[in-house]
Design a protein around this motif. Sequence first.
Motif, PDB file in Angstrom:
ATOM      1  N   GLN A 130       4.172 -14.312  43.697  1.00 31.24           N
ATOM      2  CA  GLN A 130       4.483 -12.926  43.392  1.00 31.24           C
ATOM      3  C   GLN A 130       3.213 -12.103  43.558  1.00 31.24           C
ATOM      4  OE1 GLN A 130       4.539 -15.353  40.974  1.00 31.24           O
ATOM      5  NE2 GLN A 130       6.686 -15.924  40.952  1.00 31.24           N
ATOM      6  N   THR A 131       3.387 -10.853  43.873  1.00 29.43           N
ATOM      7  CA  THR A 131       2.235  -9.976  44.013  1.00 29.43           C
ATOM      8  C   THR A 131       1.713  -9.549  42.644  1.00 29.43           C
ATOM      9  OG1 THR A 131       1.400  -7.977  45.064  1.00 29.43           O
ATOM     10  CG2 THR A 131       3.629  -7.852  44.200  1.00 29.43           C
ATOM     11  N   HIS A 132       0.401  -9.373  42.555  1.00 37.26           N
ATOM     12  CA  HIS A 132      -0.207  -8.801  41.356  1.00 37.26           C
ATOM     13  C   HIS A 132      -0.322  -7.283  41.507  1.00 37.26           C
ATOM     14  CE1 HIS A 132      -1.153 -12.633  39.631  1.00 37.26           C
ATOM     15  NE2 HIS A 132      -1.887 -12.995  40.666  1.00 37.26           N
ATOM     16  N   PHE A 133      -0.268  -6.818  42.768  1.00 37.92           N
ATOM     17  CA  PHE A 133      -0.457  -5.396  43.068  1.00 37.92           C
ATOM     18  C   PHE A 133       0.414  -5.067  44.274  1.00 37.92           C
ATOM     19  CE2 PHE A 133      -3.810  -2.311  45.017  1.00 37.92           C
ATOM     20  CZ  PHE A 133      -3.085  -1.200  44.621  1.00 37.92           C
ATOM     21  N   ALA A 134       1.442  -4.267  44.039  1.00 39.86           N
ATOM     22  CA  ALA A 134       2.356  -3.853  45.106  1.00 39.86           C
ATOM     23  C   ALA A 134       2.165  -2.367  45.380  1.00 39.86           C
ATOM     24  CB  ALA A 134       3.807  -4.112  44.697  1.00 39.86           C
ATOM     25  N   ILE A 135       2.219  -2.022  46.650  1.00 40.42           N
ATOM     26  CA  ILE A 135       2.144  -0.616  47.054  1.00 40.42           C
ATOM     27  C   ILE A 135       3.388  -0.297  47.858  1.00 40.42           C
ATOM     28  CG2 ILE A 135       0.859   1.125  48.348  1.00 40.42           C
ATOM     29  CD1 ILE A 135      -1.663  -0.630  47.939  1.00 40.42           C
ATOM     30  N   GLU A 136       4.081   0.742  47.440  1.00 43.45           N
ATOM     31  CA  GLU A 136       5.273   1.223  48.139  1.00 43.45           C
ATOM     32  C   GLU A 136       5.027   2.651  48.590  1.00 43.45           C
ATOM     33  OE1 GLU A 136       8.047  -0.209  49.035  1.00 43.45           O
ATOM     34  OE2 GLU A 136       8.230  -1.998  47.799  1.00 43.45           O
ATOM     35  N   ILE A 137       5.524   2.971  49.771  1.00 43.12           N
ATOM     36  CA  ILE A 137       5.491   4.335  50.286  1.00 43.12           C
ATOM     37  C   ILE A 137       6.926   4.834  50.239  1.00 43.12           C
ATOM     38  CG2 ILE A 137       4.906   5.830  52.224  1.00 43.12           C
ATOM     39  CD1 ILE A 137       2.925   3.550  53.122  1.00 43.12           C
ATOM     40  N   LEU A 138       7.154   5.894  49.487  1.00 43.84           N
ATOM     41  CA  LEU A 138       8.506   6.396  49.278  1.00 43.84           C
ATOM     42  C   LEU A 138       9.134   6.806  50.606  1.00 43.84           C
ATOM     43  CD1 LEU A 138      10.651   7.143  47.121  1.00 43.84           C
ATOM     44  CD2 LEU A 138       9.727   9.459  47.218  1.00 43.84           C
ATOM     45  N   SER A 139      10.332   6.284  50.855  1.00 42.74           N
ATOM     46  CA  SER A 139      11.067   6.664  52.063  1.00 42.74           C
ATOM     47  C   SER A 139      12.171   7.636  51.691  1.00 42.74           C
ATOM     48  CB  SER A 139      11.653   5.433  52.753  1.00 42.74           C
ATOM     49  OG  SER A 139      12.665   4.883  51.951  1.00 42.74           O
ATOM     50  N   ASP A 140      12.618   8.395  52.676  1.00 43.09           N
ATOM     51  CA  ASP A 140      13.663   9.394  52.442  1.00 43.09           C
ATOM     52  C   ASP A 140      14.964   8.770  51.958  1.00 43.09           C
ATOM     53  OD1 ASP A 140      11.954  11.433  53.179  1.00 43.09           O
ATOM     54  OD2 ASP A 140      12.622  11.445  55.269  1.00 43.09           O
ATOM     55  N   SER A 141      15.194   7.512  52.300  1.00 36.71           N
ATOM     56  CA  SER A 141      16.471   6.870  51.958  1.00 36.71           C
ATOM     57  C   SER A 141      16.495   6.274  50.550  1.00 36.71           C
ATOM     58  CB  SER A 141      16.786   5.777  52.976  1.00 36.71           C
ATOM     59  OG  SER A 141      15.803   4.763  52.910  1.00 36.71           O
ATOM     60  N   GLU A 142      15.349   6.244  49.862  1.00 28.53           N
ATOM     61  CA  GLU A 142      15.301   5.630  48.533  1.00 28.53           C
ATOM     62  C   GLU A 142      15.705   6.612  47.442  1.00 28.53           C
ATOM     63  OE1 GLU A 142      12.048   2.266  48.031  1.00 28.53           O
ATOM     64  OE2 GLU A 142      11.179   4.138  48.741  1.00 28.53           O
ATOM     65  N   SER A 143      16.538   6.141  46.537  1.00 26.43           N
ATOM     66  CA  SER A 143      16.918   6.950  45.382  1.00 26.43           C
ATOM     67  C   SER A 143      15.947   6.677  44.240  1.00 26.43           C
ATOM     68  CB  SER A 143      18.341   6.614  44.943  1.00 26.43           C
ATOM     69  OG  SER A 143      18.372   5.326  44.340  1.00 26.43           O
ATOM     70  N   HIS A 144      15.993   7.521  43.230  1.00 24.34           N
ATOM     71  CA  HIS A 144      15.156   7.317  42.047  1.00 24.34           C
ATOM     72  C   HIS A 144      15.486   5.969  41.403  1.00 24.34           C
ATOM     73  CE1 HIS A 144      12.646   8.390  38.678  1.00 24.34           C
ATOM     74  NE2 HIS A 144      13.645   8.150  37.845  1.00 24.34           N
ATOM     75  N   GLU A 145      16.767   5.619  41.377  1.00 23.42           N
ATOM     76  CA  GLU A 145      17.196   4.338  40.804  1.00 23.42           C
ATOM     77  C   GLU A 145      16.629   3.161  41.604  1.00 23.42           C
ATOM     78  OE1 GLU A 145      18.624   1.923  38.001  1.00 23.42           O
ATOM     79  OE2 GLU A 145      18.661   4.100  37.890  1.00 23.42           O
ATOM     80  N   ASP A 146      16.604   3.285  42.951  1.00 28.57           N
ATOM     81  CA  ASP A 146      16.012   2.235  43.794  1.00 28.57           C
ATOM     82  C   ASP A 146      14.552   2.000  43.419  1.00 28.57           C
ATOM     83  OD1 ASP A 146      18.382   2.028  45.278  1.00 28.57           O
ATOM     84  OD2 ASP A 146      17.663   3.396  46.841  1.00 28.57           O
ATOM     85  N   VAL A 147      13.814   3.096  43.247  1.00 26.90           N
ATOM     86  CA  VAL A 147      12.398   3.019  42.906  1.00 26.90           C
ATOM     87  C   VAL A 147      12.214   2.316  41.567  1.00 26.90           C
ATOM     88  CG1 VAL A 147      10.357   4.398  42.290  1.00 26.90           C
ATOM     89  CG2 VAL A 147      11.755   5.036  44.276  1.00 26.90           C
ATOM     90  N   LEU A 148      12.992   2.724  40.564  1.00 28.47           N
ATOM     91  CA  LEU A 148      12.866   2.122  39.232  1.00 28.47           C
ATOM     92  C   LEU A 148      13.200   0.634  39.249  1.00 28.47           C
ATOM     93  CD1 LEU A 148      14.382   4.940  36.992  1.00 28.47           C
ATOM     94  CD2 LEU A 148      11.957   4.430  37.422  1.00 28.47           C
ATOM     95  N   GLU A 149      14.201   0.243  40.032  1.00 31.85           N
ATOM     96  CA  GLU A 149      14.557  -1.173  40.134  1.00 31.85           C
ATOM     97  C   GLU A 149      13.436  -1.990  40.772  1.00 31.85           C
ATOM     98  OE1 GLU A 149      18.376  -1.846  41.955  1.00 31.85           O
ATOM     99  OE2 GLU A 149      19.368  -0.504  40.542  1.00 31.85           O
ATOM    100  N   LYS A 150      12.839  -1.449  41.846  1.00 26.76           N
ATOM    101  CA  LYS A 150      11.734  -2.170  42.491  1.00 26.76           C
ATOM    102  C   LYS A 150      10.559  -2.332  41.529  1.00 26.76           C
ATOM    103  CE  LYS A 150      12.369  -1.056  47.360  1.00 26.76           C
ATOM    104  NZ  LYS A 150      11.686  -0.496  48.550  1.00 26.76           N
ATOM    105  N   ILE A 151      10.218  -1.262  40.838  1.00 25.04           N
ATOM    106  CA  ILE A 151       9.097  -1.326  39.899  1.00 25.04           C
ATOM    107  C   ILE A 151       9.360  -2.388  38.836  1.00 25.04           C
ATOM    108  CG2 ILE A 151       7.893  -0.032  38.082  1.00 25.04           C
ATOM    109  CD1 ILE A 151       8.321   2.467  39.962  1.00 25.04           C
ATOM    110  N   GLN A 152      10.570  -2.387  38.283  1.00 28.58           N
ATOM    111  CA  GLN A 152      10.923  -3.393  37.274  1.00 28.58           C
ATOM    112  C   GLN A 152      10.805  -4.800  37.848  1.00 28.58           C
ATOM    113  OE1 GLN A 152      11.872  -2.749  33.873  1.00 28.58           O
ATOM    114  NE2 GLN A 152      11.259  -4.899  33.886  1.00 28.58           N
ATOM    115  N   ASP A 153      11.300  -4.989  39.075  1.00 27.36           N
ATOM    116  CA  ASP A 153      11.225  -6.306  39.700  1.00 27.36           C
ATOM    117  C   ASP A 153       9.780  -6.768  39.880  1.00 27.36           C
ATOM    118  OD1 ASP A 153      13.983  -6.538  39.799  1.00 27.36           O
ATOM    119  OD2 ASP A 153      14.129  -6.031  41.933  1.00 27.36           O
ATOM    120  N   TYR A 154       8.911  -5.880  40.346  1.00 22.49           N
ATOM    121  CA  TYR A 154       7.513  -6.276  40.535  1.00 22.49           C
ATOM    122  C   TYR A 154       6.892  -6.729  39.213  1.00 22.49           C
ATOM    123  CZ  TYR A 154       7.786  -4.335  45.242  1.00 22.49           C
ATOM    124  OH  TYR A 154       8.140  -4.075  46.542  1.00 22.49           O
TER     125      TYR A 154
END
Length: 188
Positions: free
Chosen positions: A110-134
């Motif tokens: 698993q990563t200790h440090f993840a970097i995401e670049i927000l894409s136009d297709s991502e919803s706020h819920e998508d972002v929150l789910e990814k953050i929780q998963d990381y």
Amino acid sequence: MIATAITPDNLPVTLQTVDAFEQWEREHPTGGNYEFVNGNIIPKPAMKQNEIFIAEFLTRSFIKTAQFQHGDVLLPEVDSYVDATRKRIPDLTYFTVAQKEAIRRGERVQTHFAIEILSDSESHEDVLEKIQDYFDGGAQLVWYIVPKRQRIYAYTSPETLHIYTATDLITAAPVVPELAFTVGDMFL
């Protein structure tokens, strides 16, 4: 064998684990990247050309750190395993020398440090789910970069974030403390 895209018509409906998904993926090459989250196959579009400037800035900044000199890496679009039912693919992922050795031995890390670049297709819920998963997978830091607003949302837990804007100095401490820059410089 010709790779085909995963569509609603050819989606496997019984896959419940990352192992089962990756086995299915080896047997049915798709020609794309997919995240797997609790039985759901999520297309992971490749980094867009306008995002390469952000990725390049970050990697050039990273190579100036002691962690890079020690052998750690910051790589684009590499699998990060959360658990047996979740696999994410951050836009940029940090791995230590020890994690690279574990990968060489065939272990999933698993990563200790993840970097995401927000894409136009991502919803706020998508972002929150990814953050929780990381964080569920052991991350200590997650950056969500929002190019249109020239901001970095730095999460140190799913509930704790700091927003950095143009003149702010950001650091990747505690994971990569020497990775530090003024946010506006990344968008020049």
